[in-house]
Design an enzyme around this catalytic site. Structure first.
Site, PDB file in Angstrom:
ATOM      1  N   ASP A 331       0.641  -1.353  -0.112  1.00  0.00           N
ATOM      2  CA  ASP A 331       0.105  -0.102   0.009  1.00  0.00           C
ATOM      3  C   ASP A 331       1.145   1.266   0.141  1.00  0.00           C
ATOM      4  OD1 ASP A 331      -1.922  -1.824   0.329  1.00  0.00           O
ATOM      5  OD2 ASP A 331      -2.928  -0.957   2.031  1.00  0.00           O
ATOM      6  N   ASP A 332       0.266   2.376  -0.548  1.00  0.00           N
ATOM      7  CA  ASP A 332       0.691   3.758  -0.134  1.00  0.00           C
ATOM      8  C   ASP A 332       1.794   4.199  -1.003  1.00  0.00           C
ATOM      9  OD1 ASP A 332      -0.917   3.180   1.971  1.00  0.00           O
ATOM     10  OD2 ASP A 332       0.259   3.733   3.693  1.00  0.00           O
ATOM     11  N   HIS A 379      -5.801   2.959  -4.091  1.00  0.00           N
ATOM     12  CA  HIS A 379      -5.902   3.144  -2.665  1.00  0.00           C
ATOM     13  C   HIS A 379      -6.479   4.592  -2.042  1.00  0.00           C
ATOM     14  CE1 HIS A 379      -5.196   2.047   1.259  1.00  0.00           C
ATOM     15  NE2 HIS A 379      -3.770   2.551   1.658  1.00  0.00           N
ATOM     16  N   HIS A 487       3.630  -2.300   3.154  1.00  0.00           N
ATOM     17  CA  HIS A 487       3.807  -0.991   2.495  1.00  0.00           C
ATOM     18  C   HIS A 487       4.938  -0.943   1.869  1.00  0.00           C
ATOM     19  CE1 HIS A 487       0.618  -0.618   5.818  1.00  0.00           C
ATOM     20  NE2 HIS A 487       0.243   0.254   5.170  1.00  0.00           N
TER      21      HIS A 487
HETATM   22 ZN    ZN Z   1      -2.442   2.953   3.271  1.00  0.00          ZN
END
Ligand code: ZN
Length: 527
Positions: A331-332, A379, A487
């Site tokens: 993620d991110d 996301h 992440h």
């Molecule tokens: Zn996130």
């Protein structure tokens, strides 16, 4: 012959009897009519006849003024020739009259002057200005002074605008419009170098399949451009499926068509014309495909498909659980610092993963994720809770930004999403009560599939690479879908994943990326 004789006689007589004759004339002339009866004697009679002839044929001025006239003429001719030799001459260089295009430069070419063979060019004085920024007629004067003479010549200069205005069309020169519609003007602009904006003066003519735009400037220079109008519809209709594109049915469920709509740019609502083929056999495991087809008035065809998966133990919303599979999710990102290195490891290990991207990082990393066969998922753009959980609209607006970014970079629309903080987050309560309950249903009805996780590497909480390795590997199971939260913006994650992958391989796990059929691992909604 008689007259000539008479004249000669008369001349001789007049010399002899000049005085006598004058006296006679004084006597006779006033009476004006002279008769032979009144005059007596042969001398007088002859004299009288002579005088009469004198009066009739001999006008006095002929003899007195002819020489003067000839003299004057000669003087005049001499003076005329003299003037031309004696007066200085000016010869203008270059064209006269001279035509110059508006805003071109006027170059003074000067004039030559001569006087009696002497070059006076350096004495020529020039006056008069030419303003080429204004259309008009200008005069340039050339003077020269020499002794008593002061002569001048003029050059006429015409500043003209010969450049036609330009017309710029908004939109294309070739426009396709619906066969049953009329062309609506898209816009145009006309600019002239001299007159400026002439847009208001543009004349529009519609002729068959052409729109002709014409304009003239104040100097009469004309321009016209043509826009071709094609009455043709090449745009396919759109079919929108209600419900999910992939639907799951338990064995005891009966399939019910959730419905659809179809619209076309020219034909309007075509929902009634959609043909559905294919069927679902309830109670029998398998993947069934329903095909929805519609054709517009111009024969443009659209087909979409819906998959219906009938399976034992299937959650109708989440899909078929593939147990023992590991889904590595990041993620991110992307991140300039770490994503590239993570992609290197995945490539070396031959493993596909899923990246839930934001507006972070450079485009080329998203391109690389896509090109190397991983799933580019969404996301949200900002990942800012206050922004995305403010309202349902705010969430979808933010999601659209990152969705557009991915579409732009990869050419594909991603419908795989992860909520910031997961669907079970409680932070969203601060911004909008109950929003997660609404969103989870709303995203599904809009065709998205959302993925939470059931293994948390704790990298977001600051776990080091060894802790990450432990948090992941100690929670893997062959009896579940292993959805691992990581992440790719974390260096510890970058440093941990090779060992995690090796552990998984050594223990008989398979790694897969998320696709639209992947079982949705979901948490319990708390807001
Ligand atoms: Zn996130």
């Amino acid at each position: 012959m008689k007259e000539v004789k008479g004249k000669r006689k008369n001349k001789n007589l007049s010399k002899k009897n000049n005085v006598q004759r004058k006296k006679k004339i004084a006597k006779i002339v006033p009476s004006d009519t002279i008769s032979l009866k009144q005059v007596e004697g042969p001398d007088l009679k002859e004299l009288e006849l002579d005088i009469k002839k004198d009066i009739l044929f001999q006008p006095p001025h002929k003899r007195n003024f002819l020489p003067i006239f000839i003299l004057l003429f000669i003087v005049f001719v001499i003076a005329f020739i003299g003037m031309h030799i004696l007066v200085p001459t000016i010869t203008i260089n270059g064209d006269n009259p001279l035509e110059i295009t508006y805003q071109d430069q006027y170059v003074e070419q000067g004039a030559k002057a001569k006087f009696l063979g002497k070059d006076l060019t350096s004495k020529v004085k020039i006056s008069g200005a030419v303003d080429t920024s204004k259309i008009g007629t200008y005069t340039v004067s050339y003077f020269v002074q020499e002794s008593i003479f002061n002569v001048h010549q003029e050059r006429m200069v015409f500043v003209v605008d010969k450049k036609a205005p330009s017309i710029t069309l908004k939109g294309d020169f070739d426009v396709n419009i619906c066969p049953n519609s009329e062309f609506k003007e898209i816009g145009y602009e006309a600019i002239d170098d001299y007159d400026g904006d002439l847009t208001d003066k543009v004349q529009i003519k519609n002729k068959n399949d052409e729109v002709i735009y014409s304009v003239k400037d104040t100097s009469g220079n004309a321009t016209s451009v043509v826009r071709k109008i094609h009455k043709i519809d090449t745009t396919k209709p759109t079919i929108t499926l209600k419900g999910n594109q992939t639907t799951y049915l338990r064995l005891d469920e009966v399939y019910q068509e959730p419905g659809y709509t179809a619209t076309d740019n020219c034909s309007g609502d075509l929902t009634d014309k959609v043909k559905v083929t294919g069927s679902v056999t309830s109670g029998k495991e398998g993947t069934y495909t329903l095909v929805y087809e519609v054709v517009d008035d111009s024969n443009n065809k659209t087909t979409v498909e819906r998959k219906v998966i009938v399976a034992q133990g299937t959650d109708p919303n989440s899909g078929v659980a593939k147990k023992g599979i590991i889904y590595l999710t990041f993620d991110d990102g992307p991140s300039n610092v770490t994503t590239g290195a993570i992609l290197d490891v995945l490539k070396e290990e031959g493993v596909k993963a899923t990246f839930f991207v934001t507006n972070n990082g450079p485009d080329y990393l998203i391109k690389r994720i896509f090109d190397e066969g991983h799933t580019v998922a969404l996301h949200t753009a900002t990942h800012n809770y206050a922004t995305v959980y403010q309202s349902v609209d705010a969430y979808f607006n933010d999601l659209k930004i990152v969705s557009d970014r991915v579409k732009r970079i990869t050419g594909q629309t991603s419908k795989i999403i992860r909520f910031p903080g997961g669907s079970s987050n409680t932070i969203s309560r601060r911004y909008c009560s109950g929003i997660m309950s609404t969103l989870v249903n709303e995203v599904l009805s809009r065709g998205y599939r959302y993925y939470d996780w059931n293994i948390d590497s704790q990298d977001a909480e600051g776990a080091n690479k060894d802790q990450i390795y432990y948090n992941v590997t100690s929670n893997l199971s062959k009896n579940k879908v292993n959805m691992v939260l990581m992440h790719d913006i974390k260096t510890a994650t970058r440093d941990a994943i090779r060992n995690i992958i090796r552990y998984g391989k050594e223990h008989g796990y398979t790694f897969e990326r998320i696709d639209m059929d992947t079982y949705m691992v979901r948490q319990r909604v708390n807001n």
